[in-house]
Design an enzyme around this catalytic site. Structure first.
Site, PDB file in Angstrom:
ATOM      1  N   GLU A 133       0.826  -1.212   0.000  1.00 21.33           N
ATOM      2  CA  GLU A 133       0.000   0.000   0.000  1.00 21.33           C
ATOM      3  C   GLU A 133       0.859   1.260   0.000  1.00 21.33           C
ATOM      4  O   GLU A 133       0.437   2.304  -0.486  1.00 21.33           O
ATOM      5  CB  GLU A 133      -0.908   0.035   1.235  1.00 21.33           C
ATOM      6  CG  GLU A 133      -2.035  -0.974   1.211  1.00 21.33           C
ATOM      7  CD  GLU A 133      -2.893  -0.872   2.448  1.00 21.33           C
ATOM      8  OE1 GLU A 133      -4.072  -0.512   2.312  1.00 21.33           O
ATOM      9  OE2 GLU A 133      -2.379  -1.154   3.556  1.00 21.33           O
ATOM     10  N   TYR A 158     -15.324  26.786  -0.551  1.00 21.43           N
ATOM     11  CA  TYR A 158     -15.248  25.335  -0.607  1.00 21.43           C
ATOM     12  C   TYR A 158     -14.263  24.828  -1.649  1.00 21.43           C
ATOM     13  O   TYR A 158     -13.723  23.736  -1.512  1.00 21.43           O
ATOM     14  CB  TYR A 158     -16.621  24.675  -0.763  1.00 21.43           C
ATOM     15  CG  TYR A 158     -17.508  25.240  -1.828  1.00 21.43           C
ATOM     16  CD1 TYR A 158     -17.341  24.916  -3.154  1.00 21.43           C
ATOM     17  CD2 TYR A 158     -18.558  26.090  -1.486  1.00 21.43           C
ATOM     18  CE1 TYR A 158     -18.176  25.422  -4.127  1.00 21.43           C
ATOM     19  CE2 TYR A 158     -19.403  26.603  -2.449  1.00 21.43           C
ATOM     20  CZ  TYR A 158     -19.203  26.269  -3.778  1.00 21.43           C
ATOM     21  OH  TYR A 158     -20.024  26.776  -4.743  1.00 21.43           O
ATOM     22  N   GLU A 172      -7.574   6.934  10.564  1.00 20.65           N
ATOM     23  CA  GLU A 172      -7.808   7.660  11.799  1.00 20.65           C
ATOM     24  C   GLU A 172      -6.827   8.824  11.945  1.00 20.65           C
ATOM     25  O   GLU A 172      -7.205   9.932  12.329  1.00 20.65           O
ATOM     26  CB  GLU A 172      -7.681   6.723  13.008  1.00 20.65           C
ATOM     27  CG  GLU A 172      -8.776   5.676  13.099  1.00 20.65           C
ATOM     28  CD  GLU A 172      -8.516   4.395  12.295  1.00 20.65           C
ATOM     29  OE1 GLU A 172      -9.223   3.403  12.538  1.00 20.65           O
ATOM     30  OE2 GLU A 172      -7.609   4.369  11.422  1.00 20.65           O
ATOM     31  N   LYS A 210     -12.320   4.393   2.139  1.00 22.49           N
ATOM     32  CA  LYS A 210     -11.463   3.678   1.190  1.00 22.49           C
ATOM     33  C   LYS A 210     -12.365   2.689   0.448  1.00 22.49           C
ATOM     34  O   LYS A 210     -12.628   1.598   0.932  1.00 22.49           O
ATOM     35  CB  LYS A 210     -10.350   2.920   1.924  1.00 22.49           C
ATOM     36  CG  LYS A 210      -9.197   3.766   2.384  1.00 22.49           C
ATOM     37  CD  LYS A 210      -8.166   2.979   3.178  1.00 22.49           C
ATOM     38  CE  LYS A 210      -7.348   2.031   2.352  1.00 22.49           C
ATOM     39  NZ  LYS A 210      -6.251   1.396   3.147  1.00 22.49           N
TER      40      LYS A 210
END
Length: 128
Positions: A26, A58, A78, A103
């Protein structure tokens, strides 16, 4: 009569390609992330003026979050979520941010996995 007001500027489904994950494979690729952001802020000035300079931009939020995701290269969602929420509260005029990061390709049997957090701006000494 007691009156409260709650305004939210939001982004739904921001797509970002970033390095994220704990496994060695990854760390060698980018993966898609889907990000939802809700920033509680007072939009009354922009609502009256109709001037973008009075609004929480934005587009700038999306650009910043994309850059932060790509720069942080977190192992855990996290950690990434916490870092982004902190940065949003420091940079933008908002007293609360709710952020979810998904994900969509992490677990084959699931549409998506991820985290959602809510963070509040620290009260200034003027608020006490």
């Amino acid at each position: 009569m007691f009156h409260t007001q709650s305004d939210v500027v939001f982004v739904k489904g921001l797509k970002v390609e970033a390095v994220i994950g704990v496994y060695e494979w990854e760390r060698a690729i980018t993966q898609p992330l889907l990000i939802d952001i809700a920033l509680e802020t007072d939009i009354s000035k922009a609502a009256i003026s109709d001037n973008v300079d009075d609004a929480l931009n934005y587009k700038a939020v999306c650009d910043d979050v994309t850059e932060w995701c790509q720069d942080i290269k977190a192992a855990l969602l996290e950690h990434l979520a916490g870092q982004i929420a902190d940065k949003l509260l420091k940079k933008y005029t908002s007293h609360k941010v709710t952020l979810s990061i998904a994900k969509p390709t992490a677990i084959k049997q699931a549409d998506s996995v991820g985290v959602q957090i809510t963070r509040y701006a620290k009260a200034s000494s003027n608020d006490a």
